[in-house]
Design a protein around this motif. Structure first.
Motif, PDB file in Angstrom:
ATOM      1  N   TYR A 150      -0.547  36.483 126.711  1.00  0.00           N
ATOM      2  CA  TYR A 150       0.198  36.553 127.970  1.00  0.00           C
ATOM      3  C   TYR A 150       0.056  37.969 128.512  1.00  0.00           C
ATOM      4  N   HIS A 151      -0.402  38.108 129.747  1.00  0.00           N
ATOM      5  CA  HIS A 151      -0.536  39.414 130.393  1.00  0.00           C
ATOM      6  C   HIS A 151       0.470  39.495 131.533  1.00  0.00           C
ATOM      7  N   GLU A 152       1.313  40.527 131.522  1.00  0.00           N
ATOM      8  CA  GLU A 152       2.300  40.727 132.587  1.00  0.00           C
ATOM      9  C   GLU A 152       2.062  42.111 133.182  1.00  0.00           C
ATOM     10  N   PRO A 153       1.423  42.192 134.355  1.00  0.00           N
ATOM     11  CA  PRO A 153       1.106  43.504 134.937  1.00  0.00           C
ATOM     12  C   PRO A 153       2.310  44.208 135.554  1.00  0.00           C
ATOM     13  N   PHE A 154       3.344  43.477 135.927  1.00  0.00           N
ATOM     14  CA  PHE A 154       4.539  44.060 136.538  1.00  0.00           C
ATOM     15  C   PHE A 154       5.759  43.487 135.838  1.00  0.00           C
ATOM     16  N   ILE A 155       6.096  44.018 134.667  1.00  0.00           N
ATOM     17  CA  ILE A 155       7.140  43.428 133.834  1.00  0.00           C
ATOM     18  C   ILE A 155       8.514  43.449 134.504  1.00  0.00           C
ATOM     19  N   GLY A 156       8.874  44.507 135.214  1.00  0.00           N
ATOM     20  CA  GLY A 156      10.192  44.558 135.841  1.00  0.00           C
ATOM     21  C   GLY A 156      11.265  44.221 134.833  1.00  0.00           C
ATOM     22  N   GLY A 170       9.358  29.985 122.625  1.00  0.00           N
ATOM     23  CA  GLY A 170       8.351  30.011 121.568  1.00  0.00           C
ATOM     24  C   GLY A 170       6.935  29.811 122.062  1.00  0.00           C
ATOM     25  N   HIS A 171       6.678  30.089 123.352  1.00  0.00           N
ATOM     26  CA  HIS A 171       5.355  29.866 123.933  1.00  0.00           C
ATOM     27  C   HIS A 171       4.434  31.092 123.850  1.00  0.00           C
ATOM     28  N   LEU A 172       4.907  32.170 123.279  1.00  0.00           N
ATOM     29  CA  LEU A 172       4.086  33.376 123.268  1.00  0.00           C
ATOM     30  C   LEU A 172       3.630  33.722 121.862  1.00  0.00           C
ATOM     31  N   GLY A 173       2.373  34.021 121.748  1.00  0.00           N
ATOM     32  CA  GLY A 173       1.833  34.594 120.529  1.00  0.00           C
ATOM     33  C   GLY A 173       1.712  36.086 120.769  1.00  0.00           C
ATOM     34  N   ARG A 174       0.655  36.439 121.464  1.00  0.00           N
ATOM     35  CA  ARG A 174       0.434  37.846 121.833  1.00  0.00           C
ATOM     36  C   ARG A 174       0.850  38.046 123.278  1.00  0.00           C
ATOM     37  N   ALA A 175       1.322  39.256 123.575  1.00  0.00           N
ATOM     38  CA  ALA A 175       1.695  39.580 124.953  1.00  0.00           C
ATOM     39  C   ALA A 175       1.307  41.021 125.242  1.00  0.00           C
ATOM     40  N   ARG A 176       0.817  41.242 126.432  1.00  0.00           N
ATOM     41  CA  ARG A 176       0.495  42.579 126.941  1.00  0.00           C
ATOM     42  C   ARG A 176       1.383  42.808 128.151  1.00  0.00           C
ATOM     43  N   LEU A 177       2.333  43.718 128.009  1.00  0.00           N
ATOM     44  CA  LEU A 177       3.281  43.994 129.083  1.00  0.00           C
ATOM     45  C   LEU A 177       2.994  45.361 129.673  1.00  0.00           C
ATOM     46  N   SER A 178       3.042  45.466 131.003  1.00  0.00           N
ATOM     47  CA  SER A 178       2.792  46.748 131.643  1.00  0.00           C
ATOM     48  C   SER A 178       3.569  46.820 132.950  1.00  0.00           C
ATOM     49  N   ASP A 179       3.632  48.014 133.495  1.00  0.00           N
ATOM     50  CA  ASP A 179       4.259  48.253 134.787  1.00  0.00           C
ATOM     51  C   ASP A 179       3.837  49.643 135.236  1.00  0.00           C
ATOM     52  N   ALA A 180       3.834  49.859 136.541  1.00  0.00           N
ATOM     53  CA  ALA A 180       3.456  51.165 137.095  1.00  0.00           C
ATOM     54  C   ALA A 180       4.575  52.192 136.948  1.00  0.00           C
ATOM     55  N   ASN A 181       5.798  51.754 136.647  1.00  0.00           N
ATOM     56  CA  ASN A 181       6.940  52.648 136.553  1.00  0.00           C
ATOM     57  C   ASN A 181       7.108  53.119 135.099  1.00  0.00           C
ATOM     58  N   PRO A 182       6.782  54.389 134.815  1.00  0.00           N
ATOM     59  CA  PRO A 182       6.887  54.876 133.427  1.00  0.00           C
ATOM     60  C   PRO A 182       8.325  54.883 132.907  1.00  0.00           C
ATOM     61  N   SER A 183       9.305  55.033 133.776  1.00  0.00           N
ATOM     62  CA  SER A 183      10.705  54.997 133.332  1.00  0.00           C
ATOM     63  C   SER A 183      11.061  53.614 132.802  1.00  0.00           C
ATOM     64  N   LEU A 184      10.558  52.592 133.437  1.00  0.00           N
ATOM     65  CA  LEU A 184      10.801  51.227 132.995  1.00  0.00           C
ATOM     66  C   LEU A 184      10.124  50.972 131.650  1.00  0.00           C
ATOM     67  N   ILE A 185       8.918  51.443 131.508  1.00  0.00           N
ATOM     68  CA  ILE A 185       8.211  51.280 130.240  1.00  0.00           C
ATOM     69  C   ILE A 185       8.954  52.004 129.124  1.00  0.00           C
ATOM     70  N   ASP A 186       9.555  53.163 129.434  1.00  0.00           N
ATOM     71  CA  ASP A 186      10.377  53.869 128.441  1.00  0.00           C
ATOM     72  C   ASP A 186      11.483  52.969 127.890  1.00  0.00           C
ATOM     73  N   VAL A 187      12.101  52.175 128.754  1.00  0.00           N
ATOM     74  CA  VAL A 187      13.171  51.280 128.306  1.00  0.00           C
ATOM     75  C   VAL A 187      12.631  50.308 127.258  1.00  0.00           C
ATOM     76  N   TYR A 188      11.522  49.656 127.558  1.00  0.00           N
ATOM     77  CA  TYR A 188      10.977  48.673 126.628  1.00  0.00           C
ATOM     78  C   TYR A 188      10.479  49.317 125.333  1.00  0.00           C
ATOM     79  N   LEU A 189       9.886  50.494 125.416  1.00  0.00           N
ATOM     80  CA  LEU A 189       9.444  51.182 124.204  1.00  0.00           C
ATOM     81  C   LEU A 189      10.634  51.566 123.328  1.00  0.00           C
TER      82      LEU A 189
END
Length: 138
Positions: free
Chosen positions: A36-42, A54-73
């Protein structure tokens, strides 16, 4: 606790979120996919729905907002520290302006994540926005 209470749910309300579109989006998904690829996770409405089903095996999550990515990390790597920073009573005017004024560059990753979650939950209509210089401005 019900089974639905155990399902993963978005932590943030995000402008442009897909929560209201979930039935339409799910109807258009293929029956299966390897990654699953999510280019704008929001807020991650579709991701969390699929993960909860239970539909996900691998997922690639991304977003242009580094502050948002900080939350998920931070949630992935140290959820207990993020929660610890959110324990103070939420709805005090003084705290809101104190947290808003913090310089994210001086904070640890869990502190930055807690700041964003706090501001998202307490600011106008769950809107998280930064100006061109970087400071939060809602």
């Amino acid at each position: 606790m019900t089974a639905s209470a155990n399902r993963p749910r978005p932590v943030l309300k995000w402008a442009g979120g897909k929560g209201r579109l979930l039935p339409e989006l799910q109807a258009r998904l293929p029956d299966s996919f390897a990654t699953y690829h999510e280019p704008f996770i929001g807020g991650g409405a579709l991701f969390f729905t699929l993960a909860g089903q239970g539909h996900l095996g691998r997922a690639r999550l991304s977003d242009a907002n580094p502050s948002l990515i900080d939350v998920y990390l931070a949630l992935r790597d140290d959820v207990d520290a993020v929660i610890a920073h959110l324990r103070e009573p939420a709805y005090a005017r003084e705290r809101y302006y104190r947290v808003r004024a913090l310089d994210p560059a001086t904070l640890t990753l869990p502190e930055r994540a807690a700041r964003i979650i706090y501001l998202n939950k307490t600011c106008y209509n769950g809107l998280y926005r930064e100006n061109r210089r970087g400071p939060f401005n809602v």
